[in-house]
Design a protein around this motif. Structure first.
Motif, PDB file in Angstrom:
ATOM      1  N   THR A 146     -11.204 -12.681  -0.149  1.00 63.83           N
ATOM      2  CA  THR A 146     -10.173 -11.983  -0.925  1.00 63.83           C
ATOM      3  C   THR A 146     -10.986 -10.877  -1.664  1.00 63.83           C
ATOM      4  O   THR A 146     -10.459  -9.568  -1.753  1.00 63.83           O
ATOM      5  CB  THR A 146      -9.414 -12.860  -2.031  1.00 63.83           C
ATOM      6  OG1 THR A 146      -8.942 -13.787  -1.178  1.00 63.83           O
ATOM      7  CG2 THR A 146      -8.497 -11.945  -2.610  1.00 63.83           C
ATOM      8  N   ALA A 147     -12.061 -11.137  -2.175  1.00 64.08           N
ATOM      9  CA  ALA A 147     -12.890 -10.078  -2.795  1.00 64.08           C
ATOM     10  C   ALA A 147     -13.263  -9.046  -1.659  1.00 64.08           C
ATOM     11  O   ALA A 147     -13.391  -7.896  -2.061  1.00 64.08           O
ATOM     12  CB  ALA A 147     -14.108 -10.716  -3.484  1.00 64.08           C
ATOM     13  N   ALA A 148     -13.725  -9.450  -0.597  1.00 61.21           N
ATOM     14  CA  ALA A 148     -13.990  -8.428   0.459  1.00 61.21           C
ATOM     15  C   ALA A 148     -12.941  -7.502   0.846  1.00 61.21           C
ATOM     16  O   ALA A 148     -12.803  -6.051   0.889  1.00 61.21           O
ATOM     17  CB  ALA A 148     -14.605  -8.828   1.694  1.00 61.21           C
ATOM     18  N   ASP A 149     -11.699  -8.192   0.805  1.00 64.75           N
ATOM     19  CA  ASP A 149     -10.480  -7.619   1.139  1.00 64.75           C
ATOM     20  C   ASP A 149     -10.165  -6.610   0.167  1.00 64.75           C
ATOM     21  O   ASP A 149      -9.860  -5.304   0.163  1.00 64.75           O
ATOM     22  CB  ASP A 149      -9.171  -8.218   1.531  1.00 64.75           C
ATOM     23  CG  ASP A 149      -9.391  -9.068   2.714  1.00 64.75           C
ATOM     24  OD1 ASP A 149     -10.240  -8.731   3.682  1.00 64.75           O
ATOM     25  OD2 ASP A 149      -9.073 -10.050   2.739  1.00 64.75           O
ATOM     26  N   SER A 150     -10.202  -6.961  -1.565  1.00 62.33           N
ATOM     27  CA  SER A 150     -10.108  -6.099  -2.500  1.00 62.33           C
ATOM     28  C   SER A 150     -10.923  -4.870  -2.576  1.00 62.33           C
ATOM     29  O   SER A 150     -10.714  -3.777  -2.964  1.00 62.33           O
ATOM     30  CB  SER A 150     -10.107  -6.818  -3.651  1.00 62.33           C
ATOM     31  OG  SER A 150     -11.462  -7.501  -3.795  1.00 62.33           O
ATOM     32  N   SER A 151     -12.288  -5.170  -2.346  1.00 57.55           N
ATOM     33  CA  SER A 151     -13.312  -4.084  -2.186  1.00 57.55           C
ATOM     34  C   SER A 151     -12.943  -3.028  -0.977  1.00 57.55           C
ATOM     35  O   SER A 151     -12.951  -1.849  -1.113  1.00 57.55           O
ATOM     36  CB  SER A 151     -14.664  -4.744  -1.993  1.00 57.55           C
ATOM     37  OG  SER A 151     -14.782  -5.083  -0.702  1.00 57.55           O
ATOM     38  N   VAL A 152     -12.652  -3.541  -0.003  1.00 52.65           N
ATOM     39  CA  VAL A 152     -12.150  -2.434   0.911  1.00 52.65           C
ATOM     40  C   VAL A 152     -10.746  -1.959   0.858  1.00 52.65           C
ATOM     41  O   VAL A 152     -10.713  -0.550   0.912  1.00 52.65           O
ATOM     42  CB  VAL A 152     -11.869  -3.463   2.255  1.00 52.65           C
ATOM     43  CG1 VAL A 152     -11.002  -2.346   3.434  1.00 52.65           C
ATOM     44  CG2 VAL A 152     -13.031  -3.980   3.149  1.00 52.65           C
ATOM     45  N   ILE A 153     -10.141  -2.783   0.224  1.00 52.16           N
ATOM     46  CA  ILE A 153      -8.523  -1.694  -0.266  1.00 52.16           C
ATOM     47  C   ILE A 153      -9.079  -0.723  -1.395  1.00 52.16           C
ATOM     48  O   ILE A 153      -8.641   0.251  -1.507  1.00 52.16           O
ATOM     49  CB  ILE A 153      -7.664  -2.790  -0.879  1.00 52.16           C
ATOM     50  CG1 ILE A 153      -7.233  -3.681   0.113  1.00 52.16           C
ATOM     51  CG2 ILE A 153      -6.572  -2.149  -1.625  1.00 52.16           C
ATOM     52  CD1 ILE A 153      -6.312  -4.692  -0.174  1.00 52.16           C
ATOM     53  N   SER A 155     -12.058   0.635  -1.891  1.00 49.94           N
ATOM     54  CA  SER A 155     -12.781   1.897  -0.978  1.00 49.94           C
ATOM     55  C   SER A 155     -11.886   2.613  -0.353  1.00 49.94           C
ATOM     56  O   SER A 155     -11.881   4.054  -0.338  1.00 49.94           O
ATOM     57  CB  SER A 155     -13.768   1.324  -0.282  1.00 49.94           C
ATOM     58  OG  SER A 155     -13.129   0.502   0.889  1.00 49.94           O
ATOM     59  N   LYS A 156     -10.652   2.237   0.119  1.00 52.34           N
ATOM     60  CA  LYS A 156      -9.600   2.962   0.861  1.00 52.34           C
ATOM     61  C   LYS A 156      -8.908   3.789   0.023  1.00 52.34           C
ATOM     62  O   LYS A 156      -8.505   4.880  -0.155  1.00 52.34           O
ATOM     63  CB  LYS A 156      -8.642   2.083   1.860  1.00 52.34           C
ATOM     64  CG  LYS A 156      -9.357   1.374   2.924  1.00 52.34           C
ATOM     65  CD  LYS A 156      -9.748   2.448   3.890  1.00 52.34           C
ATOM     66  CE  LYS A 156     -10.163   1.612   5.303  1.00 52.34           C
ATOM     67  NZ  LYS A 156     -10.833   2.828   6.209  1.00 52.34           N
ATOM     68  N   ASN A 157      -8.631   3.147  -1.287  1.00 50.05           N
ATOM     69  CA  ASN A 157      -7.918   3.869  -2.316  1.00 50.05           C
ATOM     70  C   ASN A 157      -8.783   5.099  -2.790  1.00 50.05           C
ATOM     71  O   ASN A 157      -8.199   6.120  -3.127  1.00 50.05           O
ATOM     72  CB  ASN A 157      -7.520   2.817  -3.483  1.00 50.05           C
ATOM     73  CG  ASN A 157      -6.451   2.142  -2.898  1.00 50.05           C
ATOM     74  OD1 ASN A 157      -5.752   2.242  -2.227  1.00 50.05           O
ATOM     75  ND2 ASN A 157      -6.410   0.757  -3.802  1.00 50.05           N
ATOM     76  N   GLU A 158      -9.993   4.685  -2.980  1.00 48.63           N
ATOM     77  CA  GLU A 158     -10.765   5.815  -3.427  1.00 48.63           C
ATOM     78  C   GLU A 158     -11.152   7.068  -2.321  1.00 48.63           C
ATOM     79  O   GLU A 158     -11.069   8.211  -2.638  1.00 48.63           O
ATOM     80  CB  GLU A 158     -12.369   5.293  -3.828  1.00 48.63           C
ATOM     81  CG  GLU A 158     -12.278   4.501  -4.911  1.00 48.63           C
ATOM     82  CD  GLU A 158     -13.965   3.781  -5.371  1.00 48.63           C
ATOM     83  OE1 GLU A 158     -14.677   4.248  -4.222  1.00 48.63           O
ATOM     84  OE2 GLU A 158     -14.015   3.102  -5.981  1.00 48.63           O
ATOM     85  N   GLU A 159     -11.113   6.454  -1.140  1.00 50.90           N
ATOM     86  CA  GLU A 159     -10.959   7.673  -0.074  1.00 50.90           C
ATOM     87  C   GLU A 159      -9.772   8.452  -0.008  1.00 50.90           C
ATOM     88  O   GLU A 159      -9.784   9.546  -0.015  1.00 50.90           O
ATOM     89  CB  GLU A 159     -11.333   6.802   1.465  1.00 50.90           C
ATOM     90  CG  GLU A 159     -11.490   7.781   2.411  1.00 50.90           C
ATOM     91  CD  GLU A 159     -11.833   7.165   3.795  1.00 50.90           C
ATOM     92  OE1 GLU A 159     -11.871   7.830   4.688  1.00 50.90           O
ATOM     93  OE2 GLU A 159     -11.864   5.861   3.669  1.00 50.90           O
ATOM     94  N   ILE A 160      -8.709   7.736  -0.392  1.00 46.82           N
ATOM     95  CA  ILE A 160      -7.300   8.383  -0.433  1.00 46.82           C
ATOM     96  C   ILE A 160      -7.285   9.378  -1.550  1.00 46.82           C
ATOM     97  O   ILE A 160      -6.921  10.568  -1.631  1.00 46.82           O
ATOM     98  CB  ILE A 160      -6.137   7.360  -0.383  1.00 46.82           C
ATOM     99  CG1 ILE A 160      -6.069   6.743   1.075  1.00 46.82           C
ATOM    100  CG2 ILE A 160      -4.757   7.909  -0.739  1.00 46.82           C
ATOM    101  CD1 ILE A 160      -5.138   5.530   1.006  1.00 46.82           C
ATOM    102  N   ALA A 161      -7.775   8.696  -2.714  1.00 47.87           N
ATOM    103  CA  ALA A 161      -7.711   9.805  -3.869  1.00 47.87           C
ATOM    104  C   ALA A 161      -8.648  11.057  -3.707  1.00 47.87           C
ATOM    105  O   ALA A 161      -8.110  12.021  -4.086  1.00 47.87           O
ATOM    106  CB  ALA A 161      -8.241   9.073  -5.087  1.00 47.87           C
ATOM    107  N   THR A 162      -9.724  10.706  -2.946  1.00 47.23           N
ATOM    108  CA  THR A 162     -10.639  11.737  -2.587  1.00 47.23           C
ATOM    109  C   THR A 162      -9.909  13.102  -1.772  1.00 47.23           C
ATOM    110  O   THR A 162     -10.101  14.265  -1.933  1.00 47.23           O
ATOM    111  CB  THR A 162     -12.025  11.304  -1.931  1.00 47.23           C
ATOM    112  OG1 THR A 162     -12.597  10.688  -2.932  1.00 47.23           O
ATOM    113  CG2 THR A 162     -13.099  12.503  -1.602  1.00 47.23           C
ATOM    114  N   LEU A 163      -9.378  12.381  -0.565  1.00 47.49           N
ATOM    115  CA  LEU A 163      -8.761  13.260   0.205  1.00 47.49           C
ATOM    116  C   LEU A 163      -7.510  14.071  -0.333  1.00 47.49           C
ATOM    117  O   LEU A 163      -7.246  15.343  -0.188  1.00 47.49           O
ATOM    118  CB  LEU A 163      -8.284  12.342   1.244  1.00 47.49           C
ATOM    119  CG  LEU A 163      -9.142  11.919   2.300  1.00 47.49           C
ATOM    120  CD1 LEU A 163      -8.450  10.944   3.561  1.00 47.49           C
ATOM    121  CD2 LEU A 163     -10.158  12.938   3.052  1.00 47.49           C
ATOM    122  N   LYS A 164      -6.830  13.271  -1.421  1.00 48.38           N
ATOM    123  CA  LYS A 164      -5.864  14.033  -2.008  1.00 48.38           C
ATOM    124  C   LYS A 164      -6.281  15.209  -3.132  1.00 48.38           C
ATOM    125  O   LYS A 164      -5.663  16.243  -3.158  1.00 48.38           O
ATOM    126  CB  LYS A 164      -5.034  12.788  -3.132  1.00 48.38           C
ATOM    127  CG  LYS A 164      -4.147  12.172  -2.255  1.00 48.38           C
ATOM    128  CD  LYS A 164      -3.389  11.249  -3.209  1.00 48.38           C
ATOM    129  CE  LYS A 164      -2.349  10.261  -2.327  1.00 48.38           C
ATOM    130  NZ  LYS A 164      -1.546   9.549  -3.215  1.00 48.38           N
TER     131      LYS A 164
END
Length: 210
Positions: A146-153, A155-164
């Protein structure tokens, strides 16, 4: 010591060794495999069934030894109450020997039965402990996943925020470029109008000269 009491003594030694084996700290994987084998083996199951029958006979021997101790005590009390004094060494030795053997057999059978109960309870507790450790390991693995999934999520949210943010910057740059293009176009039309006006004025002057 008779044969059956010798077997009881051997069983007591086996129980002591088994008890120390149960409480000995072993690696978790080795202990789990060993207890899994004990709980699933047909040979162990048959041995446990046989031991239950043996313990019934030991219980009978224990009751008989308690009865013998009681009878020896009653004989001593009866001889004292009747005023008979045991003076010869042979009689005294016989009474002491009967008392010693009866008490020894009682303690031997009693300790064997008592240790069998402790051994069974210890085995159940160790099995429960292994089950709890398995559940704890599964929960830790689930928590890590769960922690790995949350970290992946995350990182994905951070990547999406960066792209935005980059997209917003690109939109800003595009809007600035569009305004610049509009300004340049207006300036171009203005210069074109001025140039056309100058050309028209030049044609009028040349006609006047003619």
């Amino acid at each position: 010591m008779t044969l059956y009491y010798t077997l009881v003594f051997v069983l007591l030694m086996v129980e002591m060794v088994s008890f120390f084996f149960l409480v000995t700290p072993l690696p978790f994987n080795l202990r789990r495999r060993l207890f899994h084998f004990i709980s699933t083996s047909d040979i162990i199951a048959r041995t446990q069934y046989t031991l239950k029958i043996v313990f019934v006979f030991i219980l009978i021997l224990f009751i008989d030894s308690v009865n013998r101790v009681y009878r020896v005590q009653q004989d001593v009390i009866a001889s004292n109450a009747s005023g008979t004094v045991i003076t010869t060494g042979t009689d005294r030795t016989e009474i002491q020997a009967r008392k010693f053997y009866s008490q020894r057999n009682m303690y031997l059978c009693g300790f064997t039965l008592f240790l069998s109960l402790i051994l069974n309870r210890t085995y159940v507790l160790v099995v429960d402990l292994l089950a709890v450790e398995d559940k704890l390991a599964a929960m830790k693995a689930s928590a890590a996943s769960t922690a790995a999934d949350s970290s992946v999520i995350s990182s994905k949210n951070e990547e999406i925020a960066t792209l935005k943010a980059e997209l917003k910057n690109k939109d800003t740059d595009l809007e600035t470029l569009r305004k610049q293009c509009e300004g340049l176009s207006a300036e171009y039309h203005k210069l074109g109008d001025q140039l056309n006006a100058k050309e028209s004025l030049g044609d009028v002057n040349s006609k006047k000269d003619l």
